[in-house]
Design an enzyme around this catalytic site. Structure first.
Site, PDB file in Angstrom:
ATOM      1  N   SER A 138       0.847  -1.194   0.000  1.00 33.89           N
ATOM      2  CA  SER A 138       0.000   0.000   0.000  1.00 33.89           C
ATOM      3  C   SER A 138       0.877   1.237   0.000  1.00 33.89           C
ATOM      4  O   SER A 138       1.954   1.249   0.610  1.00 33.89           O
ATOM      5  CB  SER A 138      -0.896   0.004   1.238  1.00 33.89           C
ATOM      6  OG  SER A 138      -1.541   1.254   1.389  1.00 33.89           O
ATOM      7  N   TYR A 151      -2.998  -0.754  10.218  1.00 27.68           N
ATOM      8  CA  TYR A 151      -2.937  -1.281   8.856  1.00 27.68           C
ATOM      9  C   TYR A 151      -1.583  -1.015   8.201  1.00 27.68           C
ATOM     10  O   TYR A 151      -0.954  -1.935   7.653  1.00 27.68           O
ATOM     11  CB  TYR A 151      -4.055  -0.649   8.016  1.00 27.68           C
ATOM     12  CG  TYR A 151      -3.969  -0.970   6.546  1.00 27.68           C
ATOM     13  CD1 TYR A 151      -4.221  -2.254   6.076  1.00 27.68           C
ATOM     14  CD2 TYR A 151      -3.639   0.010   5.612  1.00 27.68           C
ATOM     15  CE1 TYR A 151      -4.146  -2.556   4.722  1.00 27.68           C
ATOM     16  CE2 TYR A 151      -3.558  -0.274   4.259  1.00 27.68           C
ATOM     17  CZ  TYR A 151      -3.811  -1.559   3.823  1.00 27.68           C
ATOM     18  OH  TYR A 151      -3.723  -1.860   2.493  1.00 27.68           O
TER      19      TYR A 151
END
Length: 234
Positions: A138, A151
């Site tokens: 990400s 996350y």
């Protein structure tokens, strides 16, 4: 892309979003795709759409399930050329409120499961003398932003494992790469560990990249073998 024709590719998280778009794209270019996710019905429906594919139900957060999945794929096709490590979930929460049990579960899915998949395909690819592993990270793994520490920290861990594997396994003909989506228009916003947002809360991902755009970047990473590719700049 001729480099995908007749290649055996495992795509985790194949029942929706980026995984679904990647499975379809790879099949379009002639790959034999092992469709991996927890949803049996969705996988079987997708397998009907993609000739030569193999649906395999697997909980990526359980290493024993991952090992069994890889064994099934190898037994069915006789080889494994590509692993797309895509399965994962988000978690939006202030640092002081992170539920530690949920965080451990997130680590098992976003980090431990990805490592288990890499370890399971390694001896197969080593014996073949070739292979491609792509971890879906990400853009947040390169930023420090409020409410996404849980996350983004799992993705930083995945980055470290992936780039280390790239160095260690290159001598075996195994190319390991990272792809960094930023914001993608999928159900990711609604499937987070922190729970579905209240009714009326707008989905900020609606204006993000199409999952098909991410799939194209994943396909490019298999072709180029670049260490890291970003779907787009921050």
């Amino acid at each position: 892309m001729d480099s995908l024709k007749d290649k055996v590719a495992i795509v985790t998280g194949a029942s929706s979003g980026i995984g679904l778009a990647t499975a379809r794209l790879f099949a379009e270019y002639g790959a034999k795709v092992a469709l991996v996710a927890r949803s049996k019905d969705k996988l079987e429906a997708l397998a009907q759409e993609l000739p030569g594919s193999l649906p395999v139900v697997c909980d990526i957060s359980e290493p024993s399930s991952v090992a069994l999945m890889v064994s099934k794929v190898h037994k069915h096709y006789g080889r494994i050329d590509i692993l797309i490590n895509n399965a994962g979930r988000g978690y939006d929460c202030p640092l002081e409120s992170i539920d530690l049990d949920k965080y451990v579960d997130l680590i098992r899915l976003n980090v431990v499961g990805q490592l288990a998949a890499m370890q399971a395909v390694f001896p197969i690819m080593k014996a073949q003398g070739s292979g491609s592993i792509v971890s879906i990270s990400s853009g947040l793994s390169h930023r420090f932003m409020p409410n996404v520490a849980a996350y983004s920290s799992t993705k930083r861990a995945l980055n470290g494992l992936t780039l280390t594997a790239r160095e260690e396994w290159a001598k075996h003909g195994i190319v390991v790469t990272l792809v960094h989506p930023l914001i993608t228009n999928t159900d990711f916003f609604y499937n987070k560990v922190s729970g579905r947002p209240p009714e009326g809360v707008a989905n900020p991902y609606l204006n993000g990249d199409a999952p098909e755009a991410v799939a194209l970047t994943i396909m490019k990473s298999v072709s180029t073998g670049d260490a890291e590719l970003f779907v787009r700049e921050w």
